[in-house]
Design an enzyme around this catalytic site. Structure first.
Site, PDB file in Angstrom:
ATOM      1  CG  HIS A   1     -27.776  50.763  -9.848  1.00 60.07           C
ATOM      2  ND1 HIS A   1     -26.828  50.763  -8.846  1.00 60.07           N
ATOM      3  CD2 HIS A   1     -27.468  49.704 -10.631  1.00 60.07           C
ATOM      4  CE1 HIS A   1     -25.986  49.742  -9.013  1.00 60.07           C
ATOM      5  NE2 HIS A   1     -26.361  49.073 -10.092  1.00 60.07           N
TER       6      HIS A   1
ATOM      7  CD  GLU B   1     -20.931  49.626 -12.744  1.00 59.69           C
ATOM      8  OE1 GLU B   1     -21.615  48.968 -13.551  1.00 59.69           O
ATOM      9  OE2 GLU B   1     -20.135  49.093 -11.958  1.00 59.69           O
TER      10      GLU B   1
ATOM     11  CD  GLU C   1     -21.792  48.222  -7.624  1.00 60.77           C
ATOM     12  OE1 GLU C   1     -21.432  47.259  -8.344  1.00 60.77           O
ATOM     13  OE2 GLU C   1     -22.749  48.952  -7.915  1.00 60.77           O
TER      14      GLU C   1
ATOM     15  CE1 TYR D   1     -18.296  45.744  -9.259  1.00 57.74           C
ATOM     16  CE2 TYR D   1     -18.286  43.647  -8.116  1.00 57.74           C
ATOM     17  CZ  TYR D   1     -18.905  44.844  -8.412  1.00 57.74           C
ATOM     18  OH  TYR D   1     -20.121  45.132  -7.859  1.00 57.74           O
TER      19      TYR D   1
ATOM     20  NE  ARG E   1     -23.466  53.158  -4.920  1.00 54.92           N
ATOM     21  CZ  ARG E   1     -23.411  52.418  -6.023  1.00 54.92           C
ATOM     22  NH1 ARG E   1     -22.961  51.188  -5.999  1.00 54.92           N
ATOM     23  NH2 ARG E   1     -23.774  52.919  -7.181  1.00 54.92           N
TER      24      ARG E   1
ATOM     25  CG  ASN F   1     -19.469  50.676  -8.806  1.00 54.72           C
ATOM     26  OD1 ASN F   1     -19.397  51.243  -7.720  1.00 54.72           O
ATOM     27  ND2 ASN F   1     -20.603  50.521  -9.451  1.00 54.72           N
TER      28      ASN F   1
HETATM   29  C1  PNW Z   1     -21.903  46.370 -11.453  1.00 57.90           C
HETATM   30  N1  PNW Z   1     -16.934  45.172 -15.463  1.00 57.90           N
HETATM   31  O1  PNW Z   1     -21.782  46.074 -12.832  1.00 57.90           O
HETATM   32  C2  PNW Z   1     -23.292  46.934 -11.202  1.00 57.90           C
HETATM   33  O2  PNW Z   1     -23.245  48.251 -10.693  1.00 57.90           O
HETATM   34  C3  PNW Z   1     -24.142  46.076 -10.313  1.00 57.90           C
HETATM   35  O3  PNW Z   1     -25.492  46.402 -10.504  1.00 57.90           O
HETATM   36  C4  PNW Z   1     -23.855  44.623 -10.586  1.00 57.90           C
HETATM   37  O4  PNW Z   1     -24.742  43.752  -9.949  1.00 57.90           O
HETATM   38  C5  PNW Z   1     -22.426  44.358 -10.127  1.00 57.90           C
HETATM   39  O5  PNW Z   1     -21.521  45.259 -10.705  1.00 57.90           O
HETATM   40  C6  PNW Z   1     -21.946  42.938 -10.402  1.00 57.90           C
HETATM   41  O6  PNW Z   1     -21.958  42.658 -11.769  1.00 57.90           O
HETATM   42  C7  PNW Z   1     -20.561  45.806 -13.438  1.00 57.90           C
HETATM   43  O7  PNW Z   1     -16.903  44.941 -16.697  1.00 57.90           O
HETATM   44  C8  PNW Z   1     -20.515  45.761 -14.824  1.00 57.90           C
HETATM   45  O8  PNW Z   1     -15.848  45.213 -14.809  1.00 57.90           O
HETATM   46  C9  PNW Z   1     -19.331  45.561 -15.504  1.00 57.90           C
HETATM   47  C10 PNW Z   1     -18.147  45.378 -14.793  1.00 57.90           C
HETATM   48  C11 PNW Z   1     -18.177  45.407 -13.404  1.00 57.90           C
HETATM   49  C12 PNW Z   1     -19.388  45.613 -12.737  1.00 57.90           C
END
Ligand code: PNW
Length: 499
Positions: free
Chosen positions: A128, A174, A390, A317, A83, A315
């Site tokens: 992006h 995002e 992600e 996390y 990706r 995405n």
């Molecule tokens: C993503 N949250 O951002 C982005 O798509 C990437 O470019 C970035 O490097 C990666 O995650 C790591 O940060 C995020 O609040 C922004 O959960 C916010 C969150 C998660 C991911």
């Protein structure tokens, strides 16, 4: 082989995509090479004070020049997909107000062809977080409806030149994060906010995020429309969008807190997905925001209904507890405003964290959130195909030196394996997830945090650009090998204390 019914069978279908993810600004560097125009992040990172360590993406890991080496690393891991995103200003340095940069087309042709030669499927984002600065200067980028025409033009060119070989497209990465950080807190370009939400007073945090989002939703529809009418039939690919998705866990079993968690989703993820898939903003947003929420004309409505989505990219996390602040009195804090749906987000419950904390203030290790968010999306959007576009883990490490600790990244392996178990559980329950992309192949430029934190399966020495595999790279390689062999024993329960 039909392994269904075998409780130890791998839950991953044989055509599942396993990959790593990246983005052009964070990986490519070469910010002025071969006719590329400046984008919003080039301009933003060059203003003193915007990036924690004063760094920028001018060179970063130089993926623009070193991509062959990086593709070799991918091949060694055994991924079957990659990706990445196309740098809009590399293709159209001045948007639709200038010509197509042939050198930019040439670069992505080489990248795509090299991937295919290795049997790695390109999975491509049209943007992006990046937009040619020209469009910011001319009409204020996402705040103007003119941007829809520009995005459509960019999309059309990408489909035309690359669509014969790219079978997975996503319009935006995002957009929820981009508009919240660009127009509410102001920490990302174009750095607009009102003083009650951030460190600036040049914008309107209560209105502008919704205007920008509205234009993004309609830009998405315009791009999908082009794909459907001009390309999809002969090219045979599919198109989706990538949302950041947080699992919001109600802090108690009360109806109020459950509704607060629902509002948090409405004001974050469903904000974009509902209009794209169901033609209207979530009812929670309509009720609370009234005139601050733009409305769709009949024409827009028709466009949304006729375009939609082929899949959702997620995405994911982290997770947060969510507490009602609409009907209950509660403290000030993130989420507790009208603009955010009066749903307080907190990482702790009775002083206990929802998961282990990490180098990022928003990243908590809570693998169950993966299963829950997938199930939530499955139910809300009628079992639409999904990709986990992600997921990954970062460590705080400002130094380039290679130590035992930086290479032997047991915490990352623990994070990824926990989230994989959760993904497996969702698959077993019938969720239609078709791929998983780890963030990221390499340490890279982490936006406002610069090079202070590291997300890579490979360590990068940013002065020599040397890549060194971490333990997690070996782990992922083994994981993919096992699961594509269709005979692995997959644990069905979270390890020990995680449930
Ligand atoms: C993503 N949250 O951002 C982005 O798509 C990437 O470019 C970035 O490097 C990666 O995650 C790591 O940060 C995020 O609040 C922004 O959960 C916010 C969150 C998660 C991911």
């Amino acid at each position: 082989v039909c392994l269904q019914g075998n409780p130890n069978a791998s839950p991953f279908p044989s055509n599942f995509l396993f990959g790593t993810a990246s983005s052009s600004y964070q990986f490519e560097g070469a910010f002025l090479s071969d006719g590329k125009g400046l984008n919003n992040w080039d301009v933003f990172t060059h203003k003193p004070g915007n990036i924690m360590d004063g760094s920028n993406g001018d060179t970063t890991v130089d993926h623009y020049h070193l991509y062959q080496e990086d593709l070799d690393l991918m091949q060694d891991i055994g991924v079957n997909s990659y990706r990445f995103s196309i740098s809009w200003a590399r293709i159209l340095p001045k948007g639709r107000f200038g010509s197509v940069n042939k050198a930019g087309i040439h670069h992505y042709n080489k990248l795509i062809n090299s991937l295919l030669l290795k049997g790695i499927q390109p999975f491509v984002s049209l943007t992006h977080y990046d937009i040619p600065q020209e469009l910011e200067n001319r009409y204020g980028a996402w705040l103007s409806s003119q941007v829809q025409e520009d995005f459509k033009y960019h999309a059309d060119i990408c489909f035309k030149y690359f669509g014969d070989r790219v079978k997975y497209w996503t319009t935006f990465n995002e957009p929820n994060v981009a508009v919240i950080r660009g127009y509410r807190s102001g920490i990302y370009p174009p750095s607009r906010c009102s003083s009650s939400f951030g460190n600036c007073s040049n914008g309107d945090s209560e209105k502008e995020p919704f205007i920008a989002a509205h234009n993004i939703i309609l830009s998405h529809a315009a791009a999908v429309d082009v794909y459907r009418t001009k390309y999809q039939k002969q090219q045979g690919g599919s198109i989706g969008i990538v949302m950041n998705a947080i699992w919001y866990e109600p802090i108690s079993n009360s109806l109020k807190d459950k509704q607060a968690a629902e509002r948090a989703q409405a004001f974050y993820m469903n904000w974009f997905l509902d209009p794209i898939i169901m033609g209207k903003y979530p009812k929670e947003m309509q009720e609370i925001l009234d005139s601050n929420l733009p409305s769709f004309s009949n024409h827009d409505q028709e466009k949304l209904n006729s375009t939609g989505l082929d899949f959702i990219g997620i995405n994911h996390y982290t997770s947060f507890y969510t507490k009602d602040c609409m009907f209950s009195v509660c403290e000030q804090g993130p989420g507790n405003t009208k603009t955010e749906g009066f749903a307080l987000r907190t990482a702790t419950k009775n002083g206990v964290f929802i998961g282990e904390s990490t180098a990022l203030d928003w990243l908590f290790v809570h693998p169950q959130g993966m299963e829950k968010i997938i199930t939530y999306v499955k139910e809300r959007y009628n079992n639409i195909p999904m990709f986990i576009t992600e997921n990954g883990f970062c460590e705080n490490d400002k130094s380039d030196s290679l130590t035992e600790e930086t290479v032997n990244d047991v915490n990352r392996v623990e994070y990824i394996s926990g989230y994989m178990v959760a993904l497996g559980a969702a698959l077993r329950k019938g969720a239609d997830v078709r791929g998983y992309f780890l963030w990221s192949l390499l340490d890279n430029f982490e936006w406002t945090l610069g090079f202070t934190i590291r997300f890579g399966l490979h360590h990068v020495d940013f002065s020599t650009l040397k890549r060194t595999p971490r333990g997690s790279a070996t782990w992922y390689k083994q994981f993919i090998a096992n699961h594509t062999a269709e005979k692995i024993l997959m644990p069905q329960h979270y390890p020990g204390n995680q449930l």
